[in-house]
Design an enzyme around this catalytic site. Structure first.
Site, PDB file in Angstrom:
ATOM      1  CG  ASP A  68      -0.315  -0.579   2.467  1.00  0.00           C
ATOM      2  OD1 ASP A  68       0.908  -0.454   2.621  1.00  0.00           O
ATOM      3  OD2 ASP A  68      -1.043  -1.160   3.283  1.00  0.00           O
ATOM      4  CG  ASN A 136      -8.853  -1.950  12.060  1.00  0.00           C
ATOM      5  OD1 ASN A 136      -7.941  -2.595  11.544  1.00  0.00           O
ATOM      6  ND2 ASN A 136      -9.331  -0.849  11.507  1.00  0.00           N
ATOM      7  CG  HIS A 138      -5.814  -2.565   8.851  1.00  0.00           C
ATOM      8  ND1 HIS A 138      -5.935  -1.274   9.313  1.00  0.00           N
ATOM      9  CD2 HIS A 138      -4.472  -2.835   8.908  1.00  0.00           C
ATOM     10  CE1 HIS A 138      -4.755  -0.798   9.627  1.00  0.00           C
ATOM     11  NE2 HIS A 138      -3.840  -1.734   9.393  1.00  0.00           N
ATOM     12  CD  GLU A 143      -8.855   0.617   7.942  1.00  0.00           C
ATOM     13  OE1 GLU A 143      -8.714  -0.381   8.677  1.00  0.00           O
ATOM     14  OE2 GLU A 143      -8.355   1.732   8.205  1.00  0.00           O
TER      15      GLU A 143
HETATM   16  C1  F6R Z   1       1.464  -1.441   6.085  1.00  0.00           C
HETATM   17  C2  F6R Z   1       0.218  -2.192   6.166  1.00  0.00           C
HETATM   18  C3  F6R Z   1      -0.565  -2.216   7.438  1.00  0.00           C
HETATM   19  C4  F6R Z   1       0.282  -2.539   8.672  1.00  0.00           C
HETATM   20  C5  F6R Z   1      -0.567  -2.573   9.929  1.00  0.00           C
HETATM   21  C6  F6R Z   1       0.259  -2.817  11.171  1.00  0.00           C
HETATM   22  O1  F6R Z   1       2.034  -1.570   4.804  1.00  0.00           O
HETATM   23  O2  F6R Z   1      -0.182  -2.754   5.211  1.00  0.00           O
HETATM   24  O3  F6R Z   1      -1.583  -3.187   7.335  1.00  0.00           O
HETATM   25  O4  F6R Z   1       0.921  -3.772   8.488  1.00  0.00           O
HETATM   26  O5  F6R Z   1      -1.253  -1.363  10.063  1.00  0.00           O
HETATM   27  O6  F6R Z   1       1.128  -1.745  11.367  1.00  0.00           O
HETATM   28  P1  F6R Z   1       2.328  -1.841  12.421  1.00  0.00           P
HETATM   29  O7  F6R Z   1       3.238  -2.925  11.948  1.00  0.00           O
HETATM   30  O8  F6R Z   1       2.976  -0.482  12.389  1.00  0.00           O
HETATM   31  O9  F6R Z   1       1.692  -2.154  13.736  1.00  0.00           O
END
Ligand code: F6R
Length: 246
Positions: A68, A136, A138, A143
């Site tokens: 992303d 959450n 995702h 989401e």
């Molecule tokens: C980032 C992504 C997100 C993160 C998730 C966890 O490229 O795709 O899904 O993996 O938000 O973020 P962290 O690792 O910072 O807790």
């Protein structure tokens, strides 16, 4: 199918994660890797850099696809995912930037951009998708409520996600409201998935993913239908599943 590995801390998680990656790269030096940003993969990226420096393992034939990128953010903005990947990995290994794919967060037309990214992804087959999980549930920036059939698309970020990511920005108002993300269906095409999560903040999401039910309210729950998902967690993230046998 989940293989769950529980480690004491993030250092041990990184060692275990690198083992999974090394197996893929040893078999296929031109592997296609799906990559993520955020805190979760940083230890793994450090191990990759360390190994590259110590053993001379080359990444010049590796192809990468990031999950992303924020919308309306310049590629060279300090908080763009492009900058993150350069700082945490690409600038320290011999990857060919021509083989790197990250959605364009500053596209003139996002309908064209999401199709371009999905078409590019479909020219390859991801050997290993590295990812984290949101508090959450995702995955990527899919989401809760995102259809499991979604391909690469623009997603409106939930307030909880913007709050989680506010730590990287001067204020919550600076956190982008949208992101381009691979869809859940795009992610599910990967041959193997490596999901990393640490701290008690992720415990509920990890339990919802492992225990089910499979529901769009917890995007990660669909991974139960994938044939090969390695989940590496620390004890805190595993606290709501720890007494079970896997
Ligand atoms: C980032 C992504 C997100 C993160 C998730 C966890 O490229 O795709 O899904 O993996 O938000 O973020 P962290 O690792 O910072 O807790």
């Amino acid at each position: 199918m989940f293989t769950i590995i529980i480690k004491e801390n993030t250092q041990e998680m990184a060692v275990a994660a690198f083992e999974v990656l090394r197996e893929v790269l040893d078999k296929k030096p031109n592997a296609v890797l799906g990559l993520a940003t955020g805190s979760s993969p940083i230890g793994l990226y450090r191990k990759m850099i360390e190994d590259h420096k110590q053993t001379g393992r080359s990444y010049k034939d590796v192809v990468t696809f990031n999950l992303d990128e924020y919308v309306h953010i310049e590629r060279n903005h300090p908080q763009s995912y492009y900058t993150f990947m350069k700082e945490h990995l690409f600038d320290h290994i011999d990857i060919d930037l021509a083989n790197v794919h990250i959605p364009n967060g500053n596209a003139a037309d996002f309908d064209i951009e999401v199709k371009r990214y999905e078409d590019e992804l479909n020219k390859f087959h991801v050997d290993l998708q590295v990812m984290g999980i949101g508090s959450n549930g995702h995955i990527g920036f899919n989401e809760p409520g995102t259809p499991f059939t979604a391909l690469t698309h623009v997603e409106a970020l939930k307030e909880s996600t913007r709050n989680d990511n506010a730590r990287f920005f001067a204020s919550i108002d600076d956190v982008p409201t949208h992101a381009v993300t691979m869809g859940i269906a795009s992610i599910m095409k990967a041959k193997k998935i490596l999901l990393l999560a640490s701290t008690s903040y992720k415990a509920k999401a990890i339990a919802a993913m492992i225990h089910g039910p499979i529901t769009e309210n917890c995007p990660a729950s669909i991974l139960a239908n994938h044939p090969d998902v390695v989940v590496i967690v620390d004890k805190a993230a595993a606290s709501l599943i720890a007494d079970e046998k896997y």
